[in-house]
Design a protein around this motif. Structure first.
Motif, mmCIF file in Angstrom:
data_model
loop_
_atom_site.group_PDB
_atom_site.id
_atom_site.type_symbol
_atom_site.label_atom_id
_atom_site.label_comp_id
_atom_site.label_asym_id
_atom_site.label_seq_id
_atom_site.Cartn_x
_atom_site.Cartn_y
_atom_site.Cartn_z
ATOM 1 N N LYS A 161 71.556 39.927 22.982
ATOM 2 C CA LYS A 161 70.065 39.976 22.744
ATOM 3 C C LYS A 161 69.050 39.222 23.692
ATOM 4 O O LYS A 161 68.248 39.778 24.176
ATOM 5 C CB LYS A 161 69.695 38.966 21.356
ATOM 6 C CG LYS A 161 69.151 39.778 20.311
ATOM 7 C CD LYS A 161 68.635 38.803 19.296
ATOM 8 C CE LYS A 161 69.601 39.191 17.928
ATOM 9 N NZ LYS A 161 69.732 38.279 16.863
ATOM 10 N N LEU A 162 69.830 38.056 24.438
ATOM 11 C CA LEU A 162 68.880 37.562 25.320
ATOM 12 C C LEU A 162 68.869 38.541 26.462
ATOM 13 O O LEU A 162 67.911 38.375 27.395
ATOM 14 C CB LEU A 162 69.568 36.172 25.827
ATOM 15 C CG LEU A 162 69.536 35.060 24.663
ATOM 16 C CD1 LEU A 162 70.230 33.847 25.224
ATOM 17 C CD2 LEU A 162 68.283 34.664 24.740
ATOM 18 N N GLU A 163 69.755 39.143 27.008
ATOM 19 C CA GLU A 163 69.717 39.980 28.096
ATOM 20 C C GLU A 163 68.786 41.268 27.778
ATOM 21 O O GLU A 163 67.952 41.552 28.796
ATOM 22 C CB GLU A 163 71.281 40.588 28.245
ATOM 23 C CG GLU A 163 72.406 39.881 28.906
ATOM 24 C CD GLU A 163 73.457 40.272 28.870
ATOM 25 O OE1 GLU A 163 74.356 39.675 29.683
ATOM 26 O OE2 GLU A 163 74.079 41.285 28.176
ATOM 27 N N GLN A 164 68.827 41.655 26.538
ATOM 28 C CA GLN A 164 67.832 42.585 26.475
ATOM 29 C C GLN A 164 66.348 42.182 26.239
ATOM 30 O O GLN A 164 65.364 42.679 27.008
ATOM 31 C CB GLN A 164 68.071 43.037 24.716
ATOM 32 C CG GLN A 164 68.873 44.210 24.754
ATOM 33 C CD GLN A 164 69.557 44.406 23.213
ATOM 34 O OE1 GLN A 164 68.813 43.832 22.295
ATOM 35 N NE2 GLN A 164 70.629 45.215 23.168
ATOM 36 N N GLN A 165 66.187 40.681 26.063
ATOM 37 C CA GLN A 165 64.709 40.282 26.111
ATOM 38 C C GLN A 165 64.374 40.015 27.462
ATOM 39 O O GLN A 165 63.241 40.479 27.769
ATOM 40 C CB GLN A 165 64.900 38.714 25.511
ATOM 41 C CG GLN A 165 64.656 38.918 23.679
ATOM 42 C CD GLN A 165 64.800 37.588 23.388
ATOM 43 O OE1 GLN A 165 64.750 36.559 23.805
ATOM 44 N NE2 GLN A 165 64.714 37.385 21.923
ATOM 45 N N GLN A 166 65.198 39.743 28.279
ATOM 46 C CA GLN A 166 65.226 39.350 29.732
ATOM 47 C C GLN A 166 64.536 40.527 30.577
ATOM 48 O O GLN A 166 63.564 40.383 31.229
ATOM 49 C CB GLN A 166 66.392 39.020 30.189
ATOM 50 C CG GLN A 166 66.273 38.040 31.655
ATOM 51 C CD GLN A 166 67.754 37.578 32.204
ATOM 52 O OE1 GLN A 166 68.506 38.377 32.068
ATOM 53 N NE2 GLN A 166 67.659 36.618 32.698
ATOM 54 N N SER A 167 64.874 41.766 30.114
ATOM 55 C CA SER A 167 64.472 42.964 30.833
ATOM 56 C C SER A 167 63.007 42.996 30.504
ATOM 57 O O SER A 167 62.197 44.021 31.263
ATOM 58 C CB SER A 167 65.381 44.174 30.478
ATOM 59 O OG SER A 167 65.382 44.520 29.130
ATOM 60 N N SER A 168 62.529 42.860 29.121
ATOM 61 C CA SER A 168 61.156 42.927 28.877
ATOM 62 C C SER A 168 60.067 41.939 29.245
ATOM 63 O O SER A 168 58.836 42.188 28.907
ATOM 64 C CB SER A 168 61.275 43.354 27.449
ATOM 65 O OG SER A 168 61.518 42.353 26.582
ATOM 66 N N ILE A 169 60.703 41.043 29.738
ATOM 67 C CA ILE A 169 59.683 39.751 30.145
ATOM 68 C C ILE A 169 59.056 40.027 31.399
ATOM 69 O O ILE A 169 59.658 40.324 32.278
ATOM 70 C CB ILE A 169 60.533 38.514 29.986
ATOM 71 C CG1 ILE A 169 60.618 37.960 28.597
ATOM 72 C CG2 ILE A 169 59.966 37.327 30.895
ATOM 73 C CD1 ILE A 169 61.633 36.848 28.418
ATOM 74 N N LYS A 170 57.764 39.413 31.478
ATOM 75 C CA LYS A 170 56.791 39.663 32.495
ATOM 76 C C LYS A 170 56.601 38.159 33.094
ATOM 77 O O LYS A 170 56.812 38.121 34.323
ATOM 78 C CB LYS A 170 55.261 40.295 32.232
ATOM 79 C CG LYS A 170 55.568 41.516 31.602
ATOM 80 C CD LYS A 170 55.890 42.871 32.534
ATOM 81 C CE LYS A 170 55.917 44.117 31.621
ATOM 82 N NZ LYS A 170 57.132 44.117 30.829
#
Ligand SMILES: [Zn+2]
Length: 266
Positions: free
Chosen positions: A86-95
């Protein structure tokens, strides 16, 4: 030397019956000893088996605990792995950089958790392998003990049964003799036997009481020879008799060690 007056019966007859009873009692004491020995052997075998079974139960419970721990740890590991995903998925969408850094930190933390958990599971696995090896050894010991003891157990049971049968026969013979025995002397005999668990009606041998081997006086010996009353050894309280008495010839009280059955009964 203490003396004991017995009614009009011949002292020698009275003692002959008691001596017959005594021989049966000596056999009975021997039977009881053998029985106790066999029972002890059986007890030892059962104790070994019981001990092994107890060890097996303890191991089984330890293995169950380990398996439960393992299942829980695997569940926890799965949760950590999902969290990391989940954290990896979040990381890709963070600006924003700060958010990215915070997330990276959280991921590093989760990674550490995952490593710990994996290590713990690996340790549990090792432990489980050891425990399972141990329980296998216990089971093998138990199997071989059971196998090797089966023959011995049967043998012991057979002997115990035989002892019980022979013991019953002895008791019956004894009952038949007790009816004929002088009650007064018999009760004295029983009391002495209870105390000594050994022969309590004994011959004089070389002017000694053959029960306690303490020398008797010539006067004592004469009293016993005359056989007018029951005579006790003053040292050990055993009832004394004189083997050379004519009336004992050909009876169980004959001077030789091999005592024969009495030929006549009064
Ligand atoms: Zn004595």
């Amino acid at each position: 030397m203490s003396q004991h007056q017995v009614s009009k019966e011949s002292i020698l007859d009275v003692l002959a019956t008691i001596l017959d009873i005594q021989e049966l009692d000596m056999q009975m004491i021997q039977f009881m000893r053998l029985k106790k020995e066999r029972e002890n052997e059986l007890g030892n075998i059962n104790a070994i088996k019981k001990d092994l079974m107890h060890k097996k139960t303890v191991k089984e419970s330890e293995i169950l605990d380990l398996k439960t721990n393992m299942r829980l740890s695997e569940g926890e590991l799965k949760e950590i792995q999902e969290k990391i995903k989940k954290l990896e998925q979040q990381q890709s969408s963070i600006k924003k950089v700060e958010e990215f850094n915070a997330l990276s930190q959280e991921m590093a933390h989760a990674d550490r958790d995952r490593n710990h958990k994996e290590q713990a599971i690996s340790d549990l696995n090792d432990k489980l392998a050891i425990e399972e090896e141990m329980i296998k050894n216990i089971q093998e010991s138990l199997d071989s003990t059971t196998e090797s003891s089966r023959v011995l157990e049967n043998e012991i049971f057979e002997r115990l049964t035989k002892i019980n049968v022979e013991g019953k026969q002895l008791l019956k013979q004894r009952e038949n003799l007790v009816v004929k025995a002088n009650p007064e002397v018999f009760s004295v005999y029983e009391r002495l036997l209870k105390n000594k668990k050994d022969r309590v009606v004994v011959p004089i041998e070389n002017r000694c009481c053959s029960g306690c081997h303490i020398a008797l006086t010539a006067q004592d010996e004469n009293l016993v020879r005359k056989a007018e009353r029951i005579v006790f050894c003053e040292h050990c309280s055993r009832i004394l008799y004189w083997v050379q008495s004519e009336e004992f010839e050909g009876t169980t009280v004959a001077p030789t060690r091999q005592r024969r059955r009495r030929k006549t009964t009064s």
